[in-house]
Design an enzyme around this catalytic site. Structure first.
Site, PDB file in Angstrom:
ATOM      1  N   ALA A  30       1.323  11.388   2.850  1.00 62.80           N
ATOM      2  CA  ALA A  30       1.085  10.169   2.082  1.00 62.80           C
ATOM      3  C   ALA A  30       2.361   9.375   1.787  1.00 62.80           C
ATOM      4  O   ALA A  30       3.410   9.931   1.501  1.00 62.80           O
ATOM      5  CB  ALA A  30       0.383  10.461   0.771  1.00 62.80           C
ATOM      6  N   GLY A  31       2.195   8.068   1.868  1.00 65.81           N
ATOM      7  CA  GLY A  31       3.220   7.136   1.425  1.00 65.81           C
ATOM      8  C   GLY A  31       4.212   6.704   2.483  1.00 65.81           C
ATOM      9  O   GLY A  31       5.043   5.838   2.233  1.00 65.81           O
ATOM     10  N   ASN A  74      -1.294   7.881   8.107  1.00 66.65           N
ATOM     11  CA  ASN A  74      -2.477   7.182   8.600  1.00 66.65           C
ATOM     12  C   ASN A  74      -2.262   5.675   8.578  1.00 66.65           C
ATOM     13  O   ASN A  74      -2.077   5.044   9.606  1.00 66.65           O
ATOM     14  CB  ASN A  74      -3.687   7.565   7.730  1.00 66.65           C
ATOM     15  CG  ASN A  74      -4.993   7.005   8.269  1.00 66.65           C
ATOM     16  OD1 ASN A  74      -5.028   6.131   9.109  1.00 66.65           O
ATOM     17  ND2 ASN A  74      -6.093   7.518   7.796  1.00 66.65           N
ATOM     18  N   GLY A 114      -1.040   5.374   1.096  1.00 66.45           N
ATOM     19  CA  GLY A 114      -1.183   4.009   1.590  1.00 66.45           C
ATOM     20  C   GLY A 114      -0.107   3.045   1.111  1.00 66.45           C
ATOM     21  O   GLY A 114      -0.093   1.881   1.495  1.00 66.45           O
ATOM     22  N   LYS A 121      -8.175  20.072   4.296  1.00 71.33           N
ATOM     23  CA  LYS A 121      -7.141  19.420   3.500  1.00 71.33           C
ATOM     24  C   LYS A 121      -7.796  19.050   2.183  1.00 71.33           C
ATOM     25  O   LYS A 121      -8.691  18.207   2.124  1.00 71.33           O
ATOM     26  CB  LYS A 121      -6.619  18.169   4.217  1.00 71.33           C
ATOM     27  CG  LYS A 121      -5.549  17.453   3.400  1.00 71.33           C
ATOM     28  CD  LYS A 121      -5.211  16.082   3.947  1.00 71.33           C
ATOM     29  CE  LYS A 121      -4.692  15.224   2.806  1.00 71.33           C
ATOM     30  NZ  LYS A 121      -4.593  13.812   3.188  1.00 71.33           N
TER      31      LYS A 121
END
Lengths: 261, 354
Positions: free
Chosen positions: A186-187, A208, A159, A98
């Site tokens: 993401a996000g 994550n 994040g 990635k």
């Protein structure tokens, strides 16, 4: 069977989970199991200065018995990313990488120019690249033309937990790039964000922080597992078109005349 | 009764001292010279923060930690009596503060949500300070608009503890320092001693006496910077939240401050990296520019040994008591873990006599 396609690999689960920022490795392992993820992403950036000393960390990830998608989180230059990609390939015995090259330190927005240039170099070295990218259609097209079978557009900054900042653009990507595997990366903060991305026809989501920093990471992982499935089923089932008026779902027997108020 | 304690970190020292107090003959083995410690205890900041740990750690860690904070003043008094020079060790329980810059106010909202959900039992111990209240309590934090005041938190001078306990142990135990103890040697010691306490901390990583269900032990690298800045005033530890790297600043006696600590999943002891240095020092500078002329005394690296659940563990096999996995809670959990060791030794002994 409806499988996620990541180059030559196929997965039942459409949730890719990150391995950072959990309260403990034990909780991370539980979260991975609860999420049903078959692919997890791992960064070695802060371990690279002494790999031998990071063996226990690598063993920990391998113990989860899922495929590993190494990432180049936090890299700002092509050279950094390439070095880390080569090292990760050796450690985790996978060609998948990635690619993440950050162009702005505050929003962690990817630098698409460097990302594209780096994709070309990595593919020459035999890597199967999953580039973290913005949702810019032209930039994504160029990545695919360069040989990427998978693209990873952001939902919102890493994040941030803001969800999908531009659902319209993700829908455009799906429509214009029907062959590409699109992973929203993401996000995402809430399970409904993941459902939303899947309903738009994205192939998978990667997250994550939303799980790792939840009050109960294990329960949140399970929530996302269901949310991703719900969104996928919803997409496959074909949602009805929204209307500007109400349509009764039961037949209007017993109402001989339409009432027009 | 004869007990061998292997490892002179927080746990080894506390266990040895408590056993001495119970009249047990203690032999202490340590890899490095006892007076020149090279361990996480030496590197750390000596913070005792049970409430802030509730967010990440299981409840029992917070409970054992609160018990530990309450024990420390007594333990330090006992230590002073054992020290030939009768030197006191600095300890203060003035609470700690958690703050976030305005740009990171969402981190503060997250902290509030975490604490109100997970620390319900301790709500009375947490004050949410307004701008005025904060500036009154800690004037140099004028860049911050709100704070969480965790009242039961405390701190001690880790290096004073190490210096004083070194003298006390030299006076009251048999010391074999500069001796690395292998697992086979550890087992061999059981032939010579009634009990062997394995408190090797990070030195046991990859060389454990026996498999632990929550194992294996792993290293979590921590980097800290120590500065001298006599003109700076800060009366208690401050934790500065950040989406990517939360950092604490701990005032020490003599105008010194410890800024820490990074957390990297690695047991490598290489020198501090540029990135970590920047993270730590730019946070320090942003908290208050009065730190701009602070003199950097040292940048150190410590390896914290942790089990997979990041919870300390005491397990016993073949007269070897293994106490390890104190992670970043060495000072906080040390008293409770040492107590478990001593209880076990004394209880088993009285059972044998009976």
């Amino acid at each position: 069977m409806d499988l996620l396609r990541i180059y030559d690999k196929r997965y039942e689960s459409r949730l890719i989970l990150g391995t950072s920022r959990y309260p403990s490795p034990a909780i991370m392992q539980k979260a991975i199991i609860a999420s049903g993820a078959q692919l997890v992403t791992v960064s070695l950036r802060r371990q690279q200065s002494n790999l031998a000393a990071a063996q226990s960390y690598v063993a920990l990830i391998n113990a989860a018995q899922v495929d590993v998608l190494p990432n180049t989180a936090g890299c700002e230059s092509e050279q950094e990313a390439i070095t880390l990609a080569r090292m990760s390939r050796e450690i985790f015995a996978t060609d998948l990488i990635k690619l993440e090259i950050i162009g702005d330190n505050y929003t962690l927005q990817p630098d698409m120019e460097k990302t594209l240039s780096c994709v070309v170099k990595l593919i020459k070295e035999g890597f199967k690249v999953l580039p973290y990218c913005t949702d810019d259609l032209v930039a994504c097209k160029k990545l695919i033309d360069a040989g990427c079978e998978v693209i990873m557009p952001w939902g919102s900054p890493i994040g941030s937990g803001k969800g999908l900042n531009n659902p319209y653009q993700l829908a455009v990507l799906r429509q214009r790039l029907p062959e590409a595997t699109i992973v929203v990366d993401a996000g995402l903060g809430k399970p409904s964000h993941a459902t939303g991305a899947m309903e738009l026809g994205c192939d998978a989501v990667l997250l994550n922080t939303a799980v790792a920093q939840a009050h109960s990471p294990e329960l949140m992982a399970e929530a996302f597992c269901h949310a991703v499935k719900a969104g996928r089923y919803g997409y496959k089932a074909g949602a009805i078109q929204a209307q500007e008026f109400a349509t009764p779902s039961t037949a209007t027997i017993g109402m001989p005349f339409r009432v027009n108020e | 009764m004869k007990v061998a304690v292997v490892g002179a970190g927080v746990v080894g020292r506390l266990a040895a001292l408590q056993l001495v107090n119970k009249g047990v003959a203690v032999t202490l083995f340590e890899k490095t010279p006892l007076s020149v410690p090279h361990n996480a205890a030496h590197v750390s900041a000596g913070m005792l923060c049970p409430i802030s740990e509730i967010i990440h750690a299981p409840k029992e860690v917070a409970q054992m930690g609160l018990w530990g904070v309450a024990q420390w003043p007594k333990l330090l008094q006992q230590l002073q009596l054992l020290d030939p020079q009768q030197e006191p060790v600095f300890f203060q329980a003035k609470g700690s503060l958690v703050v976030a810059f305005d740009a990171d106010r969402q981190c503060f909202a997250q902290l509030k949500s975490d604490l109100t959900t997970k620390a319900t039992d301790y709500a009375a111990n947490i004050d949410w300070l307004t701008e005025n209240e904060l500036h009154q309590l800690e004037p140099s934090l004028h860049n911050f608009k709100q704070a969480s005041f965790l009242k039961p938190e405390a701190q001690l001078c880790n290096r004073a503890f190490l210096a004083v306990s070194t003298r006390a142990l030299q006076q009251h135990c048999v010391i074999y320092d500069n001796q690395e103890i292998s697992v086979s040697k550890l087992q061999q010691l059981t032939g010579e001693y009634d009990w062997v306490v394995d408190a090797r901390g990070a030195n046991a990583i990859g060389q454990e006496h026996h498999q632990n269900p929550v194992g294996p032990l792993r290293g979590v690298r921590g980097e800290v910077i120590r500065v001298h800045c006599p003109e700076a005033t800060l009366s208690r530890p401050v934790r500065v939240l950040h989406p990517r790297h939360a950092i604490y600043i701990v005032p020490k006696p003599g105008g010194e401050f410890v800024i820490g600590a990074t957390e990297v999943e690695s047991s490598s002891e290489h020198n501090i990296t540029v990135k970590s240095t920047l993270e730590l020092l730019s946070t320090l500078y942003s908290v208050n520019p009065m730190f701009s002329e602070a003199r950097v005394l040292e940048a150190s690296v410590g390896i914290r040994a942790a089990y997979l659940d990041n919870v300390p563990n005491v397990s016993i096999r073949q007269r070897v008591i293994v106490a390890n996995g104190l992670y970043r809670h060495g000072w906080l959990m040390g008293p409770a873990i040492a107590n478990q060791i001593v209880d076990h030794v004394i209880r088993r002994e009285s059972e044998n006599i009976a």
